[in-house]
Design a protein around this motif. Structure first.
Motif, PDB file in Angstrom:
ATOM      1  N   GLU A  80       0.827  -1.200   0.000  1.00 57.05           N
ATOM      2  CA  GLU A  80       0.000   0.000   0.000  1.00 57.05           C
ATOM      3  C   GLU A  80       0.866   1.257   0.000  1.00 57.05           C
ATOM      4  OE1 GLU A  80      -2.490  -0.419   3.374  1.00 57.05           O
ATOM      5  OE2 GLU A  80      -3.951  -1.744   2.384  1.00 57.05           O
ATOM      6  N   ASN A  81       1.931   1.247   0.823  1.00 54.68           N
ATOM      7  CA  ASN A  81       2.840   2.394   0.847  1.00 54.68           C
ATOM      8  C   ASN A  81       3.517   2.593  -0.504  1.00 54.68           C
ATOM      9  OD1 ASN A  81       2.227   2.795   3.543  1.00 54.68           O
ATOM     10  ND2 ASN A  81       3.989   1.626   4.293  1.00 54.68           N
ATOM     11  N   LEU A  82       3.914   1.486  -1.122  1.00 59.60           N
ATOM     12  CA  LEU A  82       4.542   1.573  -2.439  1.00 59.60           C
ATOM     13  C   LEU A  82       3.564   2.106  -3.475  1.00 59.60           C
ATOM     14  CD1 LEU A  82       6.991   1.084  -4.233  1.00 59.60           C
ATOM     15  CD2 LEU A  82       6.249  -1.288  -4.492  1.00 59.60           C
ATOM     16  N   GLN A  83       2.316   1.684  -3.395  1.00 54.91           N
ATOM     17  CA  GLN A  83       1.296   2.188  -4.310  1.00 54.91           C
ATOM     18  C   GLN A  83       1.083   3.683  -4.124  1.00 54.91           C
ATOM     19  OE1 GLN A  83      -2.539   0.401  -3.800  1.00 54.91           O
ATOM     20  NE2 GLN A  83      -3.497   1.575  -5.453  1.00 54.91           N
ATOM     21  N   ASP A 119       5.443  14.642  -7.871  1.00 58.74           N
ATOM     22  CA  ASP A 119       6.349  14.806  -6.734  1.00 58.74           C
ATOM     23  C   ASP A 119       7.568  13.925  -6.946  1.00 58.74           C
ATOM     24  OD1 ASP A 119       7.622  15.242  -4.371  1.00 58.74           O
ATOM     25  OD2 ASP A 119       5.979  14.595  -3.073  1.00 58.74           O
ATOM     26  N   ARG A 120       8.670  14.542  -7.371  1.00 60.70           N
ATOM     27  CA  ARG A 120       9.880  13.789  -7.685  1.00 60.70           C
ATOM     28  C   ARG A 120      10.776  13.562  -6.472  1.00 60.70           C
ATOM     29  NH1 ARG A 120       7.043  12.714 -11.238  1.00 60.70           N
ATOM     30  NH2 ARG A 120       7.422  12.979 -13.475  1.00 60.70           N
ATOM     31  N   THR A 121      10.328  13.996  -5.296  1.00 60.82           N
ATOM     32  CA  THR A 121      11.140  13.819  -4.091  1.00 60.82           C
ATOM     33  C   THR A 121      10.753  12.575  -3.303  1.00 60.82           C
ATOM     34  OG1 THR A 121       9.628  15.191  -2.755  1.00 60.82           O
ATOM     35  CG2 THR A 121      11.442  16.309  -3.906  1.00 60.82           C
ATOM     36  N   VAL A 122       9.595  11.988  -3.587  1.00 63.23           N
ATOM     37  CA  VAL A 122       9.147  10.838  -2.797  1.00 63.23           C
ATOM     38  C   VAL A 122       9.945   9.599  -3.187  1.00 63.23           C
ATOM     39  CG1 VAL A 122       6.814  11.727  -2.481  1.00 63.23           C
ATOM     40  CG2 VAL A 122       7.317  10.315  -4.466  1.00 63.23           C
ATOM     41  N   ARG A 123      10.201   8.749  -2.186  1.00 60.69           N
ATOM     42  CA  ARG A 123      10.884   7.483  -2.408  1.00 60.69           C
ATOM     43  C   ARG A 123      10.205   6.420  -1.545  1.00 60.69           C
ATOM     44  NH1 ARG A 123      12.302  10.169  -5.839  1.00 60.69           N
ATOM     45  NH2 ARG A 123      14.384  10.508  -6.738  1.00 60.69           N
ATOM     46  N   ALA A 124      10.254   5.188  -2.016  1.00 59.46           N
ATOM     47  CA  ALA A 124       9.629   4.082  -1.295  1.00 59.46           C
ATOM     48  C   ALA A 124      10.483   3.689  -0.096  1.00 59.46           C
ATOM     49  CB  ALA A 124       9.447   2.891  -2.230  1.00 59.46           C
ATOM     50  N   GLU A 125       9.809   3.330   0.989  1.00 62.70           N
ATOM     51  CA  GLU A 125      10.508   2.885   2.184  1.00 62.70           C
ATOM     52  C   GLU A 125      10.865   1.406   2.059  1.00 62.70           C
ATOM     53  OE1 GLU A 125       9.775   2.458   7.036  1.00 62.70           O
ATOM     54  OE2 GLU A 125       8.259   3.392   5.729  1.00 62.70           O
ATOM     55  N   VAL A 126      12.120   1.097   2.229  1.00 64.43           N
ATOM     56  CA  VAL A 126      12.594  -0.287   2.131  1.00 64.43           C
ATOM     57  C   VAL A 126      12.661  -0.843   3.548  1.00 64.43           C
ATOM     58  CG1 VAL A 126      14.413  -1.814   1.340  1.00 64.43           C
ATOM     59  CG2 VAL A 126      13.912   0.284   0.079  1.00 64.43           C
ATOM     60  N   ALA A 127      11.687  -1.701   3.893  1.00 59.88           N
ATOM     61  CA  ALA A 127      11.595  -2.231   5.253  1.00 59.88           C
ATOM     62  C   ALA A 127      12.072  -3.670   5.354  1.00 59.88           C
ATOM     63  CB  ALA A 127      10.150  -2.129   5.756  1.00 59.88           C
ATOM     64  N   SER A 128      12.332  -4.324   4.231  1.00 61.46           N
ATOM     65  CA  SER A 128      12.750  -5.724   4.270  1.00 61.46           C
ATOM     66  C   SER A 128      13.558  -6.026   3.017  1.00 61.46           C
ATOM     67  CB  SER A 128      11.526  -6.653   4.356  1.00 61.46           C
ATOM     68  OG  SER A 128      10.710  -6.495   3.203  1.00 61.46           O
ATOM     69  N   GLU A 129      14.072  -7.246   2.958  1.00 60.66           N
ATOM     70  CA  GLU A 129      14.868  -7.667   1.809  1.00 60.66           C
ATOM     71  C   GLU A 129      14.153  -8.734   0.988  1.00 60.66           C
ATOM     72  OE1 GLU A 129      18.652  -8.911   3.203  1.00 60.66           O
ATOM     73  OE2 GLU A 129      19.246  -6.920   3.951  1.00 60.66           O
ATOM     74  N   ASP A 130      12.844  -8.903   1.230  1.00 56.66           N
ATOM     75  CA  ASP A 130      12.097  -9.893   0.473  1.00 56.66           C
ATOM     76  C   ASP A 130      11.691  -9.302  -0.875  1.00 56.66           C
ATOM     77  OD1 ASP A 130      10.282  -8.046   1.254  1.00 56.66           O
ATOM     78  OD2 ASP A 130       9.016  -9.403   2.415  1.00 56.66           O
ATOM     79  N   VAL A 172       8.970  -7.772  -1.751  1.00 56.30           N
ATOM     80  CA  VAL A 172       8.413  -6.421  -1.637  1.00 56.30           C
ATOM     81  C   VAL A 172       9.533  -5.399  -1.454  1.00 56.30           C
ATOM     82  CG1 VAL A 172       6.860  -4.935  -0.331  1.00 56.30           C
ATOM     83  CG2 VAL A 172       6.270  -7.333  -0.678  1.00 56.30           C
ATOM     84  N   GLY A 173      10.529  -5.726  -0.630  1.00 53.83           N
ATOM     85  CA  GLY A 173      11.664  -4.837  -0.447  1.00 53.83           C
ATOM     86  C   GLY A 173      12.448  -4.636  -1.730  1.00 53.83           C
ATOM     87  N   GLN A 174      12.652  -5.706  -2.493  1.00 50.74           N
ATOM     88  CA  GLN A 174      13.344  -5.591  -3.769  1.00 50.74           C
ATOM     89  C   GLN A 174      12.550  -4.739  -4.753  1.00 50.74           C
ATOM     90  OE1 GLN A 174      16.436  -6.677  -4.390  1.00 50.74           O
ATOM     91  NE2 GLN A 174      16.518  -7.393  -2.263  1.00 50.74           N
ATOM     92  N   LEU A 175      11.224  -4.859  -4.693  1.00 44.37           N
ATOM     93  CA  LEU A 175      10.378  -4.023  -5.550  1.00 44.37           C
ATOM     94  C   LEU A 175      10.523  -2.557  -5.183  1.00 44.37           C
ATOM     95  CD1 LEU A 175       8.252  -3.957  -7.794  1.00 44.37           C
ATOM     96  CD2 LEU A 175       6.496  -4.251  -6.032  1.00 44.37           C
ATOM     97  N   ALA A 176      10.574  -2.253  -3.874  1.00 50.48           N
ATOM     98  CA  ALA A 176      10.763  -0.873  -3.436  1.00 50.48           C
ATOM     99  C   ALA A 176      12.123  -0.339  -3.876  1.00 50.48           C
ATOM    100  CB  ALA A 176      10.621  -0.783  -1.911  1.00 50.48           C
ATOM    101  N   ILE A 177      13.162  -1.178  -3.777  1.00 50.96           N
ATOM    102  CA  ILE A 177      14.497  -0.760  -4.220  1.00 50.96           C
ATOM    103  C   ILE A 177      14.498  -0.473  -5.719  1.00 50.96           C
ATOM    104  CG2 ILE A 177      16.879  -1.527  -4.494  1.00 50.96           C
ATOM    105  CD1 ILE A 177      16.582  -3.099  -1.899  1.00 50.96           C
ATOM    106  N   ALA A 178      13.845  -1.335  -6.485  1.00 54.21           N
ATOM    107  CA  ALA A 178      13.778  -1.127  -7.939  1.00 54.21           C
ATOM    108  C   ALA A 178      13.035   0.161  -8.267  1.00 54.21           C
ATOM    109  CB  ALA A 178      13.085  -2.321  -8.593  1.00 54.21           C
ATOM    110  N   PHE A 179      11.961   0.448  -7.518  1.00 48.23           N
ATOM    111  CA  PHE A 179      11.218   1.697  -7.754  1.00 48.23           C
ATOM    112  C   PHE A 179      12.094   2.907  -7.454  1.00 48.23           C
ATOM    113  CE2 PHE A 179       8.860   5.210  -5.894  1.00 48.23           C
ATOM    114  CZ  PHE A 179       8.012   5.541  -6.931  1.00 48.23           C
ATOM    115  N   ASN A 180      12.831   2.870  -6.361  1.00 45.60           N
ATOM    116  CA  ASN A 180      13.693   3.994  -6.014  1.00 45.60           C
ATOM    117  C   ASN A 180      14.760   4.221  -7.073  1.00 45.60           C
ATOM    118  OD1 ASN A 180      12.258   4.426  -3.651  1.00 45.60           O
ATOM    119  ND2 ASN A 180      13.670   3.240  -2.382  1.00 45.60           N
TER     120      ASN A 180
END
Length: 232
Positions: free
Chosen positions: A57-60, A70-81, A83-91
């Motif tokens: 939900e946060n990533l969405q 808003d080009r300043t927002v970044r996804a929070e990486v809370a894990s290495e699973d 979902v975390g890899q998806l957040a890293i890829a988005f960032n």
């Protein structure tokens, strides 16, 4: 002769009170198991939501904010699973897009500035061609330069043969009281030899750098009423 009829009948009875206690005990055990099952399901649901659904939900939300500009927002990486890899890829994608947009914006500004300079140069050339005398061409050139660069004053300094002395032969000023045309100046830049003018393509002096230049150059700037200058 063997008969099929039973020889005796054994009857065992359970008291009603004991039976009720067994039923109550059974219901209590079933209730405890049911409550433990509900608690386990709730705990697993909360854990699953916190670990998987909430990061999604946060990533969405972050993706929607980024898409809205808003080009300043970044996804929070809370894990290495996953979902975390998806957040890293988005960032990484967001950083790449932001860098590309910044580069494109800078290139657009540079091209716009070049186009503006080209138009200004073309207009200056057209106006200079309309002049008939060398003095008029020179005056038109420095007037256009002053307007284009938004300067207080532009002057042309002519050397006397090969000496360091010279005279201001043309001038474009914003205020009439700044006029110095015809002023004779010995060694405008405070150099020692005439060849040094050829070795330096341009000179830039700001108000904060006045203590770093020669005394003669400082005196010349004071004579001209200059606090900052570019000499070419």
């Amino acid at each position: 002769m063997i008969s099929d009829r039973p020889a005796a009948i054994l009857v065992r009875g359970t008291p009603e009170k004991t039976l009720n206690q067994l039923l109550v005990s059974s219901l209590q055990q079933e209730a405890i198991v049911f409550l433990l099952s509900i608690a386990a399901i709730l705990f697993w649901s909360m854990w699953f939501r916190r670990l998987v659904i909430k990061p999604l939900e946060n990533l969405q939300q972050t993706t929607e904010e980024f898409a809205e500009g808003d080009r300043t927002v970044r996804a929070e990486v809370a894990s290495e699973d996953e979902v975390g890899q998806l957040a890293i890829a988005f960032n990484r994608m967001a950083n790449s897009l932001t860098t590309s947009e910044t580069a494109l914006a800078a290139e657009a500004v540079r091209q716009e500035r070049q186009a503006k300079e080209a138009r200004a140069l073309s207009e200056i050339t057209v106006r200079m061609r309309r002049s008939l005398s060398s003095d008029s061409i020179l005056q038109t050139a420095i007037d256009e330069i002053r307007n284009f660069l938004r300067l207080d004053r532009v002057m042309v300094y002519k050397f006397n043969n090969s000496s360091l002395d010279g005279t201001v032969i043309a001038e474009s000023i914003a205020q009439s009281d700044l006029g110095k045309i015809g002023t004779a100046i010995a060694d405008l830049l405070g150099l020692e030899q005439f060849e040094q003018y050829n070795q330096q393509s341009s000179w830039s002096v700001s108000d904060a750098e006045l203590d770093r230049i020669s005394d003669r150059y400082r005196e010349n700037l004071a004579t001209l009423g200059v606090k900052a200058a570019i000499v070419a």
